[in-house]
Design an enzyme around this catalytic site. Structure first.
Site, short mmCIF file in Angstrom:
data_model
loop_
_atom_site.label_atom_id
_atom_site.label_comp_id
_atom_site.label_asym_id
_atom_site.label_seq_id
_atom_site.Cartn_x
_atom_site.Cartn_y
_atom_site.Cartn_z
N SER A 137 41.96 46.88 50.94
CA SER A 137 42.35 45.50 50.71
C SER A 137 43.87 45.34 50.88
CB SER A 137 41.87 45.05 49.33
OG SER A 137 41.91 43.64 49.20
N ASP A 266 32.93 39.28 54.67
CA ASP A 266 33.86 39.49 53.55
C ASP A 266 34.28 38.15 52.95
OD1 ASP A 266 36.14 40.03 51.92
OD2 ASP A 266 36.63 41.79 53.12
N HIS A 294 33.43 42.63 50.44
CA HIS A 294 34.82 43.07 50.29
C HIS A 294 34.84 44.43 49.59
CE1 HIS A 294 39.12 42.59 50.29
NE2 HIS A 294 39.16 42.92 49.01
#
Length: 337
Positions: A137, A266, A294
């Site tokens: 991320s 996502d 995600h």
């Protein structure tokens, strides 16, 4: 093209993919902490799995926004490193190891300097060790920017970028609508609590760009980045921060083997994070899966005991032979030309 990841029927939803790993975490292996003093008087903490030996590989794990060693993906990656008998270290961003950092500034999506310092320290103490990294991320965006900005001077032999918001402005906008606002609210509250602690710290109060009352009004990432992240880290505002920190413009400059993994569903992102062929260096292997959420990628098991795709994929790439590295893996018809 061949799909590398496929979810079980019960985990096809991007929200199941995203939330389930957060709920059902695996047990974390034992780690020990090393405090790393930084040149500006601040510090970051490194959590080690195993004892590094010069000449043996070291895996650096770079967590996402408000993550740490306890994050589900970090735990699983530590377990996989232990199985592979690789020393691993979680590089915490400032203020994320359970203790507030000393300075008014914190960390952000384009902050490559702290990562570069950690890598330089590792290379100093373990000069003959191959250095591998995986970033998740926000940490993935940092890693992508590091690889592209350092080019041949990158200290990493290989890297993997997972679920990275490579186009920050578009991702911030995405989190302002639909079910994705739940994720935004959860993370913003954590950021606000940290900032409130700094506002209440006597030595830092005057350095804060906002008051307590103003802080409570910052209910989107764009507002928080415009009023807090940008001024604390030398940007003119959120747009300037997003433009200079987004990893997508750095991908074409990468000269070390790097794998990027995205899921098209996502809930933190839009198709703006998907690079075109022209934006990819020949040294980048890009994998776009239709599903995965995600940092999810639940590939089997059952809801109460899920099995995951990422860890084997990451380890296999990092330990792969240099001879057959650079075939482009662009999966699913969703790739944007």
């Amino acid at each position: 093209m061949k799909t590398l990841f496929s979810p079980p029927w019960w985990a096809a939803s991007p929200h199941v993919q995203t939330i389930l790993p957060f709920i059902f975490k695996v047990a974390k292996p034992a780690t020990f902490r090393q405090r790393q003093e930084l040149p500006d008087g601040d510090f970051i903490d490194l959590d080690w799995l195993g004892q590094a030996q010069n000449g043996e590989p070291i895996l650096i794990i770079i967590h996402g926004l408000e993550g740490n060693t306890e994050s589900h993906y970090a735990r699983r990656m530590l377990i996989e490193a232990k199985k592979a008998k690789i020393a691993a270290v979680v590089h915490h961003h400032r203020g994320c190891s359970g203790e507030p950092n000393r300075l008014a500034r914190s960390y952000h999506s384009g902050d490559v300097e702290d990562l570069a310092y950690t890598l330089s320290q590792l290379k100093q103490y373990y000069p003959d060790s191959p250095l591998y990294a995986v970033g998740y991320s926000l940490g993935g965006n940092v890693l992508a920017k590091y690889q592209g900005s350092q080019q041949q001077h990158s200290l990493l032999d290989r890297a993997v970028v997972v679920s990275a918001p490579l186009t920050l402005g578009a991702c911030a906008k995405r989190l302002e609508s639909g079910f994705s606002t739940i994720y935004q609210r959860f993370l913003i509250k954590r950021l606000q609590r940290k900032m409130l602690d700094k506002i209440n710290t006597t030595d830092l109060t005057e350095q804060m760009p906002i008051t307590k009352k103003q802080l409570n009004m910052l209910n989107t990432f764009y507002l928080f980045d415009d009023k807090v992240t940008a001024p604390l880290h030398g940007f003119a505002g959120a747009d300037d921060y997003y433009q200079k920190s987004s990893g997508i413009s750095y991908l074409q400059h990468i000269t070390k083997p790097t794998l990027i993994i995205h899921a098209q569903d996502d809930p933190f992102m839009t198709d703006d994070v998907i690079p075109s062929k022209d934006q990819l260096s020949p040294m980048v292997e890009y994998e776009l899966n239709r599903f995965g959420g995600h940092v999810g990628f639940v590939e089997g098991g059952w809801p109460w005991k899920p099995k995951f795709y990422l860890e084997n994929r990451i380890i296999n790439f990092l330990l792969a032979s240099n001879d057959n590295l650079f075939a482009q893996h662009i999966t699913e018809e969703a790739h944007k030309e």
